[in-house]
Enzyme design. Sequence first.
Site, short mmCIF file in Angstrom:
data_model
loop_
_atom_site.label_atom_id
_atom_site.label_comp_id
_atom_site.label_asym_id
_atom_site.label_seq_id
_atom_site.Cartn_x
_atom_site.Cartn_y
_atom_site.Cartn_z
N LYS A 14 0.84 -1.21 0.00
CA LYS A 14 0.00 0.00 0.00
C LYS A 14 0.88 1.26 0.00
O LYS A 14 2.09 1.19 0.22
CB LYS A 14 -0.92 -0.04 1.23
N TYR A 29 -12.19 -2.61 -4.31
CA TYR A 29 -12.77 -2.75 -2.96
C TYR A 29 -14.30 -2.73 -2.98
O TYR A 29 -14.91 -2.43 -1.95
CB TYR A 29 -12.23 -1.65 -2.04
N PHE A 45 -15.86 2.59 6.43
CA PHE A 45 -14.47 2.98 6.15
C PHE A 45 -14.16 3.04 4.65
O PHE A 45 -13.03 3.32 4.27
CB PHE A 45 -13.50 2.04 6.87
N ARG A 85 2.72 -6.19 9.20
CA ARG A 85 1.96 -5.06 9.77
C ARG A 85 2.49 -4.66 11.14
O ARG A 85 2.56 -3.46 11.46
CB ARG A 85 0.46 -5.40 9.80
N ASN A 108 -1.99 0.33 6.68
CA ASN A 108 -1.55 -0.96 7.22
C ASN A 108 -0.69 -1.77 6.24
O ASN A 108 -0.63 -2.98 6.29
CB ASN A 108 -2.73 -1.75 7.79
N HIS A 113 -1.97 -5.42 1.43
CA HIS A 113 -3.23 -6.12 1.21
C HIS A 113 -2.91 -7.54 0.79
O HIS A 113 -1.92 -7.76 0.08
CB HIS A 113 -4.04 -5.47 0.08
N GLU A 115 -8.90 -11.33 -7.82
CA GLU A 115 -8.05 -10.15 -7.58
C GLU A 115 -6.81 -10.17 -8.47
O GLU A 115 -6.39 -9.11 -8.95
CB GLU A 115 -7.67 -10.09 -6.09
P1 RTP Z 1 -6.82 -6.17 3.18
O1 RTP Z 1 -8.12 -6.46 2.49
O2 RTP Z 1 -6.32 -4.76 2.93
O3 RTP Z 1 -5.79 -7.20 2.95
O4 RTP Z 1 -7.05 -6.20 4.75
P2 RTP Z 1 -7.96 -7.16 5.60
O5 RTP Z 1 -8.49 -8.27 4.76
O6 RTP Z 1 -7.13 -7.50 6.79
O7 RTP Z 1 -9.13 -6.20 6.02
P3 RTP Z 1 -10.58 -5.97 5.33
O8 RTP Z 1 -11.61 -6.28 6.34
O9 RTP Z 1 -10.65 -6.64 4.00
O10 RTP Z 1 -10.56 -4.39 5.11
C1 RTP Z 1 -9.89 -3.80 4.03
C2 RTP Z 1 -9.06 -2.63 4.51
O11 RTP Z 1 -9.95 -1.61 4.97
C3 RTP Z 1 -9.36 -0.96 6.09
N1 RTP Z 1 -10.22 -1.10 7.24
N2 RTP Z 1 -10.50 -0.13 8.03
N3 RTP Z 1 -11.52 1.51 10.13
C4 RTP Z 1 -11.83 0.21 10.08
O12 RTP Z 1 -12.53 -0.32 10.91
C5 RTP Z 1 -11.29 -0.58 8.99
N4 RTP Z 1 -11.54 -1.86 8.79
C6 RTP Z 1 -10.85 -2.19 7.67
C7 RTP Z 1 -8.02 -1.60 6.37
O13 RTP Z 1 -7.02 -0.81 5.75
C8 RTP Z 1 -8.15 -2.94 5.69
O14 RTP Z 1 -6.88 -3.42 5.31
MG MG Z 2 -9.52 -7.94 2.93
#
Ligand code: RTP
Ligand code: MG
Length: 140
Positions: free
Chosen positions: A11, A51, A59, A104, A114, A117, A128
């Site tokens: 990122k 996304y 968010f 992370r 963070n 991804h 993806e």
């Molecule tokens: P990623 O998709 O980026 O690999 O991360 P992840 O699976 O661990 O998290 P995901 O639930 O898919 O969320 C995508 C990205 O959105 C941001 N996020 N912000 N403020 C919040 O509560 C929140 N929750 C998620 C994070 O940057 C996350 O990586």
């Molecule tokens: Mg994710």
Amino acid sequence: MAIERTLSIIKPDGVKNNHVGEIIARFEKAGLKPVAIRRQQLSQAEAEGFYAVHKARPFFKDLVSFMISGPVVLMALEGENAVQKNRDLMGATDPKKADKGTIRADFAQSIDANTVHGSDSLENAKNEVAYFFRETEIHG
Ligand code: RTP
Ligand code: MG
């Protein structure tokens, strides 16, 4: 165990802070080969499309604006159990909750910035990888 492909994105914070090489080194050491790689500035439409599953989440807007705040590095990673292995190397979404020694925990500032991804299932990984790379750009 099956050979899989997964999508990894370094990122904008990871790129800005010059962690690209260290992150790729972790993948290679763990047996994940970058079989396609491209540095790119995402457009708003590309980030929103990528996304789209999170469109209704509170968010979403912040996530998209962060993802277009600077260049990213897109990679298809190939290796045994690649989807889960990449998630393990990344650590929890919130860097404060990420295990020591994960990407992370070591490099990320916040839940938005963070650093990486990674696809969260084999089915999503296929979609993806195809979202960003043509088959002719992937060389295993
Ligand atoms: P990623 O998709 O980026 O690999 O991360 P992840 O699976 O661990 O998290 P995901 O639930 O898919 O969320 C995508 C990205 O959105 C941001 N996020 N912000 N403020 C919040 O509560 C929140 N929750 C998620 C994070 O940057 C996350 O990586
Ligand atoms: Mg994710």
